[in-house]
Scaffold this active site. Structure first.
Site, PDB file in Angstrom:
ATOM      1  N   LEU A 112      29.340  24.109  41.136  1.00 12.17           N
ATOM      2  CA  LEU A 112      29.983  24.209  39.818  1.00 12.17           C
ATOM      3  C   LEU A 112      29.056  24.879  38.815  1.00 12.17           C
ATOM      4  CD1 LEU A 112      32.032  20.856  39.582  1.00 12.17           C
ATOM      5  CD2 LEU A 112      32.810  23.119  40.293  1.00 12.17           C
TER       6      LEU A 112
ATOM      7  N   ASP B 219      24.694  21.974  45.959  1.00 12.98           N
ATOM      8  CA  ASP B 219      24.072  23.305  45.977  1.00 12.98           C
ATOM      9  C   ASP B 219      23.784  23.676  47.437  1.00 12.98           C
ATOM     10  OD1 ASP B 219      22.319  25.448  45.736  1.00 12.98           O
ATOM     11  OD2 ASP B 219      21.243  24.579  44.038  1.00 12.98           O
TER      12      ASP B 219
ATOM     13  N   GLU C 226      26.343  33.848  43.656  1.00  9.51           N
ATOM     14  CA  GLU C 226      26.401  34.463  42.334  1.00  9.51           C
ATOM     15  C   GLU C 226      27.073  35.800  42.600  1.00  9.51           C
ATOM     16  OE1 GLU C 226      25.623  33.394  39.358  1.00  9.51           O
ATOM     17  OE2 GLU C 226      24.938  31.453  40.086  1.00  9.51           O
TER      18      GLU C 226
ATOM     19  N   THR D 175      30.431  41.378  51.319  1.00  6.78           N
ATOM     20  CA  THR D 175      31.065  42.339  50.417  1.00  6.78           C
ATOM     21  C   THR D 175      30.880  43.788  50.877  1.00  6.78           C
ATOM     22  OG1 THR D 175      30.883  43.259  48.181  1.00  6.78           O
ATOM     23  CG2 THR D 175      28.943  42.151  49.018  1.00  6.78           C
TER      24      THR D 175
ATOM     25  N   GLU E 118      29.898  45.937  49.024  1.00  7.80           N
ATOM     26  CA  GLU E 118      28.774  46.490  48.254  1.00  7.80           C
ATOM     27  C   GLU E 118      27.502  46.618  49.086  1.00  7.80           C
ATOM     28  OE1 GLU E 118      28.205  45.426  44.280  1.00  7.80           O
ATOM     29  OE2 GLU E 118      30.339  45.182  43.876  1.00  7.80           O
TER      30      GLU E 118
ATOM     31  N   TYR F 108      22.652  42.138  42.990  1.00  8.55           N
ATOM     32  CA  TYR F 108      23.712  41.365  43.645  1.00  8.55           C
ATOM     33  C   TYR F 108      23.910  41.843  45.080  1.00  8.55           C
ATOM     34  CZ  TYR F 108      28.469  40.401  45.238  1.00  8.55           C
ATOM     35  OH  TYR F 108      29.550  40.046  46.012  1.00  8.55           O
TER      36      TYR F 108
ATOM     37  N   LYS G 139      35.068  39.662  35.441  1.00  4.12           N
ATOM     38  CA  LYS G 139      35.356  40.798  36.315  1.00  4.12           C
ATOM     39  C   LYS G 139      36.400  41.667  35.619  1.00  4.12           C
ATOM     40  CE  LYS G 139      32.662  38.832  39.234  1.00  4.12           C
ATOM     41  NZ  LYS G 139      33.004  37.621  39.907  1.00  4.12           N
TER      42      LYS G 139
ATOM     43  N   TYR H 250      33.000  51.280  31.313  1.00  4.20           N
ATOM     44  CA  TYR H 250      31.674  51.862  31.515  1.00  4.20           C
ATOM     45  C   TYR H 250      31.767  53.360  31.819  1.00  4.20           C
ATOM     46  CZ  TYR H 250      30.066  47.004  32.113  1.00  4.20           C
ATOM     47  OH  TYR H 250      29.783  45.676  31.930  1.00  4.20           O
TER      48      TYR H 250
ATOM     49  N   ASN I 208      38.881  53.127  37.642  1.00  6.18           N
ATOM     50  CA  ASN I 208      38.896  52.081  36.609  1.00  6.18           C
ATOM     51  C   ASN I 208      39.797  52.466  35.431  1.00  6.18           C
ATOM     52  OD1 ASN I 208      37.053  50.683  38.160  1.00  6.18           O
ATOM     53  ND2 ASN I 208      35.270  51.445  37.032  1.00  6.18           N
TER      54      ASN I 208
ATOM     55  N   HIS J  13      25.097  52.148  38.566  1.00  6.97           N
ATOM     56  CA  HIS J  13      26.530  51.959  38.835  1.00  6.97           C
ATOM     57  C   HIS J  13      26.984  52.742  40.076  1.00  6.97           C
ATOM     58  CE1 HIS J  13      30.695  51.624  36.667  1.00  6.97           C
ATOM     59  NE2 HIS J  13      30.710  51.136  37.889  1.00  6.97           N
TER      60      HIS J  13
HETATM   61  P1  NAD Z   1      33.025  33.362  42.104  1.00 10.08           P
HETATM   62  O1  NAD Z   1      31.848  33.716  41.256  1.00 10.08           O
HETATM   63  O2  NAD Z   1      34.362  33.248  41.468  1.00 10.08           O
HETATM   64  O3  NAD Z   1      32.740  31.983  42.858  1.00 10.08           O
HETATM   65  C1  NAD Z   1      31.519  31.648  43.413  1.00 10.08           C
HETATM   66  C2  NAD Z   1      31.492  30.131  43.591  1.00 10.08           C
HETATM   67  O4  NAD Z   1      30.251  29.768  44.220  1.00 10.08           O
HETATM   68  C3  NAD Z   1      31.551  29.356  42.269  1.00 10.08           C
HETATM   69  O5  NAD Z   1      32.498  28.317  42.384  1.00 10.08           O
HETATM   70  C4  NAD Z   1      30.149  28.785  42.111  1.00 10.08           C
HETATM   71  O6  NAD Z   1      30.110  27.553  41.418  1.00 10.08           O
HETATM   72  C5  NAD Z   1      29.728  28.624  43.554  1.00 10.08           C
HETATM   73  N1  NAD Z   1      28.264  28.630  43.724  1.00 10.08           N
HETATM   74  C6  NAD Z   1      27.369  29.500  43.186  1.00 10.08           C
HETATM   75  N2  NAD Z   1      26.120  29.172  43.576  1.00 10.08           N
HETATM   76  C7  NAD Z   1      26.240  28.095  44.398  1.00 10.08           C
HETATM   77  C8  NAD Z   1      25.302  27.320  45.125  1.00 10.08           C
HETATM   78  N3  NAD Z   1      23.990  27.598  45.074  1.00 10.08           N
HETATM   79  N4  NAD Z   1      25.758  26.296  45.870  1.00 10.08           N
HETATM   80  C9  NAD Z   1      27.084  25.995  45.915  1.00 10.08           C
HETATM   81  N5  NAD Z   1      28.013  26.688  45.243  1.00 10.08           N
HETATM   82  C10 NAD Z   1      27.596  27.741  44.485  1.00 10.08           C
HETATM   83  O7  NAD Z   1      33.033  34.432  43.272  1.00 10.08           O
HETATM   84  P2  NAD Z   1      34.242  35.021  44.127  1.00 10.08           P
HETATM   85  O8  NAD Z   1      34.701  36.257  43.491  1.00 10.08           O
HETATM   86  O9  NAD Z   1      35.196  33.948  44.446  1.00 10.08           O
HETATM   87  O10 NAD Z   1      33.451  35.436  45.453  1.00 10.08           O
HETATM   88  C11 NAD Z   1      33.361  34.544  46.557  1.00 10.08           C
HETATM   89  C12 NAD Z   1      32.570  35.217  47.655  1.00 10.08           C
HETATM   90  O11 NAD Z   1      33.215  36.424  48.038  1.00 10.08           O
HETATM   91  C13 NAD Z   1      31.156  35.611  47.247  1.00 10.08           C
HETATM   92  O12 NAD Z   1      30.294  35.373  48.322  1.00 10.08           O
HETATM   93  C14 NAD Z   1      31.259  37.102  46.952  1.00 10.08           C
HETATM   94  O13 NAD Z   1      30.022  37.732  47.205  1.00 10.08           O
HETATM   95  C15 NAD Z   1      32.318  37.518  47.937  1.00 10.08           C
HETATM   96  N6  NAD Z   1      33.140  38.673  47.578  1.00 10.08           N
HETATM   97  C16 NAD Z   1      33.762  38.743  46.367  1.00 10.08           C
HETATM   98  C17 NAD Z   1      34.593  39.836  46.081  1.00 10.08           C
HETATM   99  C18 NAD Z   1      35.310  39.973  44.756  1.00 10.08           C
HETATM  100  O14 NAD Z   1      35.843  41.037  44.477  1.00 10.08           O
HETATM  101  N7  NAD Z   1      35.375  38.940  43.919  1.00 10.08           N
HETATM  102  C19 NAD Z   1      34.759  40.846  47.030  1.00 10.08           C
HETATM  103  C20 NAD Z   1      34.094  40.747  48.249  1.00 10.08           C
HETATM  104  C21 NAD Z   1      33.299  39.643  48.515  1.00 10.08           C
HETATM  105  O1  DAU Z   2      33.403  45.413  45.874  1.00 13.29           O
HETATM  106  C1  DAU Z   2      33.353  44.025  46.013  1.00 13.29           C
HETATM  107  C2  DAU Z   2      32.691  43.457  44.785  1.00 13.29           C
HETATM  108  O2  DAU Z   2      33.600  43.642  43.720  1.00 13.29           O
HETATM  109  C3  DAU Z   2      32.310  42.001  44.937  1.00 13.29           C
HETATM  110  O3  DAU Z   2      31.359  41.860  45.957  1.00 13.29           O
HETATM  111  C4  DAU Z   2      31.747  41.462  43.620  1.00 13.29           C
HETATM  112  O4  DAU Z   2      31.511  40.069  43.733  1.00 13.29           O
HETATM  113  C5  DAU Z   2      32.757  41.711  42.532  1.00 13.29           C
HETATM  114  O5  DAU Z   2      32.205  41.319  41.281  1.00 13.29           O
HETATM  115  C6  DAU Z   2      33.166  43.183  42.470  1.00 13.29           C
HETATM  116  O6  DAU Z   2      32.081  44.019  41.991  1.00 13.29           O
HETATM  117  P1  DAU Z   2      32.337  45.202  40.953  1.00 13.29           P
HETATM  118  O7  DAU Z   2      31.084  45.512  40.245  1.00 13.29           O
HETATM  119  O8  DAU Z   2      33.056  46.330  41.600  1.00 13.29           O
HETATM  120  O9  DAU Z   2      33.399  44.460  39.984  1.00 13.29           O
HETATM  121  P2  DAU Z   2      33.538  44.435  38.386  1.00 13.29           P
HETATM  122  O10 DAU Z   2      34.839  43.785  38.076  1.00 13.29           O
HETATM  123  O11 DAU Z   2      32.325  43.935  37.716  1.00 13.29           O
HETATM  124  O12 DAU Z   2      33.666  45.984  38.036  1.00 13.29           O
HETATM  125  C7  DAU Z   2      34.692  46.777  38.604  1.00 13.29           C
HETATM  126  C8  DAU Z   2      34.537  48.188  38.041  1.00 13.29           C
HETATM  127  O13 DAU Z   2      34.831  48.159  36.648  1.00 13.29           O
HETATM  128  C9  DAU Z   2      33.129  48.732  38.160  1.00 13.29           C
HETATM  129  O14 DAU Z   2      33.178  50.119  38.445  1.00 13.29           O
HETATM  130  C10 DAU Z   2      32.529  48.501  36.787  1.00 13.29           C
HETATM  131  C11 DAU Z   2      33.733  48.620  35.859  1.00 13.29           C
HETATM  132  N1  DAU Z   2      33.660  47.773  34.643  1.00 13.29           N
HETATM  133  C12 DAU Z   2      33.451  46.450  34.785  1.00 13.29           C
HETATM  134  C13 DAU Z   2      33.356  45.623  33.698  1.00 13.29           C
HETATM  135  C14 DAU Z   2      33.121  44.140  33.861  1.00 13.29           C
HETATM  136  C15 DAU Z   2      33.830  48.355  33.381  1.00 13.29           C
HETATM  137  O15 DAU Z   2      34.033  49.583  33.253  1.00 13.29           O
HETATM  138  N2  DAU Z   2      33.720  47.544  32.300  1.00 13.29           N
HETATM  139  C16 DAU Z   2      33.478  46.203  32.386  1.00 13.29           C
HETATM  140  O16 DAU Z   2      33.384  45.526  31.345  1.00 13.29           O
END
Ligand code: NAD
Ligand code: DAU
Length: 341
Positions: free
Chosen positions: A36, A60, A85, A126, A128, A150, A189, A207, A249, A276
């Site tokens: 959390l 954790d 994170e 991911t 990334e 990240y 996000k 951005y 974007n 970026h």
């Molecule tokens: P999120 O930030 O919404 O959720 C992350 C969760 O992990 C949170 O609930 C946080 O409290 C928990 N957490 C953080 N540190 C922790 C710790 N040390 N121990 C236990 N819990 C912890 O992220 P999300 O977008 O749901 O992403 C989930 C997973 O998917 C991540 O591993 C992320 O790298 C991966 N991922 C995300 C995306 C995306 O677009 N959001 C895409 C591809 C992969």
């Molecule tokens: O590709 C998978 C990844 O996607 C995940 O692994 C990450 O956890 C998730 O955060 C996401 O990463 P991005 O950096 O692609 O997502 P974000 O939403 O931060 O940004 C998406 C695009 O939008 C990126 O090109 C940056 C741009 N952006 C983002 C924000 C927050 C802006 O232009 N302005 C903004 O304020």
């Protein structure tokens, strides 16, 4: 397989996975484990809070004692690790927690799983890790080239997982998802951030020139991709989970504004994110070969997602206070000021 530990279960994708799996598999017990952090939100799990095959534990993944107790108490035999994170911009401002959770935390969780003797361990990773893809599509055998703290910390976690498979013979599978969107996504996000800011008629800080490309995947399709890898993935393998839906974007921003009936003057081009990545794109034939198929079209899923934020202000308004506002100031105040000069 009987008792499944889902770490990071109170986040965006982890909670979607729990909500889906708890209902679909009543024969399994799901133990949701989450530290959390600012991004973890117990509200995301409200829809399953009364289900018999669901439990929540705060903890954790980087804390050995807590992990060990949970593995033993619930006789865990399977782990799906979402805990991370996850926000690139925060990893530029404050990278320590990223390495602690995404690399060291994965190591501790995995090592305790080895000592406890679990079956399958799924690491949610991911696109990334492949870095910036100028042309073409990343396949699972491509080398890692992470560009943000990240992405590097996620690549580190994956490498530990790989090493435990080769060294200790652990049954591991990795998924690499693309940019995911849907309900319950923390409004830092781009998608939930821009939707909720536009609802309030605030400026949308885009951005650079806004022509960076992301591959957008609806959260429920990401969840079924992870489900497929969990049940059908080959041990030691990684699977791309892609939306196969590349969008700039700037175009996503226009669509959000159009649906909300807000003016394009809300768009403010601001100084770019450091380092970026311009484009991510993956090939996901390997996962498709296991039978996975996406169910949602981008148009329908985006429309439903924007509507969800319009209809669920109770969920996001209480997040956009306190720490969130401090982060907003740190990330955007100077950028917006520079753009207005
Ligand atoms: P999120 O930030 O919404 O959720 C992350 C969760 O992990 C949170 O609930 C946080 O409290 C928990 N957490 C953080 N540190 C922790 C710790 N040390 N121990 C236990 N819990 C912890 O992220 P999300 O977008 O749901 O992403 C989930 C997973 O998917 C991540 O591993 C992320 O790298 C991966 N991922 C995300 C995306 C995306 O677009 N959001 C895409 C591809 C992969
Ligand atoms: O590709 C998978 C990844 O996607 C995940 O692994 C990450 O956890 C998730 O955060 C996401 O990463 P991005 O950096 O692609 O997502 P974000 O939403 O931060 O940004 C998406 C695009 O939008 C990126 O090109 C940056 C741009 N952006 C983002 C924000 C927050 C802006 O232009 N302005 C903004 O304020």
């Amino acid at each position: 397989m009987k008792n499944i530990l889902v770490t990071g279960a109170a986040g965006f994708i982890g909670s979607a996975f729990v909500r889906y799996m708890v209902e679909k598999y009543p024969q399994y017990n799901f133990i949701a484990y989450d530290k959390l952090t600012y991004a973890g939100n117990i509200d995301n799990l409200l829809p399953v809070s009364d289900e018999e095959n669901y439990r929540f534990e705060r903890g954790d993944i980087a804390e050995r004692g807590a992990v060990r107790r949970t593995l033993q108490t619930h006789q865990i035999d399977t782990v799906v690790n979402f805990a991370a994170e996850s926000h690139v911009d925060r990893s530029i401002l404050a990278p320590d927690e990223f390495v602690m959770t995404n690399t060291v935390g994965v190591h501790i969780l995995l090592d305790e799983c080895r000592l406890h003797g679990i079956g399958r361990f799924v690491q949610v990773s991911t696109d990334e890790v492949y870095g910036d893809i100028e042309t073409g599509f990343s396949v699972e055998s491509d080398p890692f080239a992470p560009n943000s703290p990240y992405a590097a910390s996620k690549a580190g976690g994956e490498l530990i997982v790989r090493a435990y498979h080769i060294t200790h013979g652990m049954d591991v599978v990795v998924t690499r998802g693309s940019n995911t969107f849907g309900p319950y996504q923390y409004p830092e996000k781009i998608l939930p951030f821009f939707v909720t800011e536009a609802i309030d008629d605030n400026l949308l800080p885009l951005y650079g020139d806004g022509t960076q490309v992301r591959d957008w995947l609806y959260v429920e399709d990401h969840v079924t991709g992870i489900e497929t890898a969990l049940f059908k993935g080959k041990s030691g393998e990684a699977y791309n989970v892609a939306g196969e839906n590349q969008q700039r974007n700037i175009d996503i921003t226009h669509r959000i504004l159009k649906q909300l009936g807000k003016p394009e003057t809300l768009i403010k081009h601001v100084p770019d994110r450091e380092g970026h990545d311009r484009r991510y794109a993956m090939n996901c034939d390997k996962l498709r070969a296991l039978g996975w198929q996406r169910k949602y079209t981008f148009d329908d899923a985006l429309e439903a997602t924007v509507r969800w934020y319009q209809q669920n202000e109770w969920w996001w308004r209480k997040i956009k206070t306190g720490e969130y506002l401090e982060y907003y100031k740190r990330q955007y105040a100077a950028r917006l000021a520079a753009a207005q000069e």
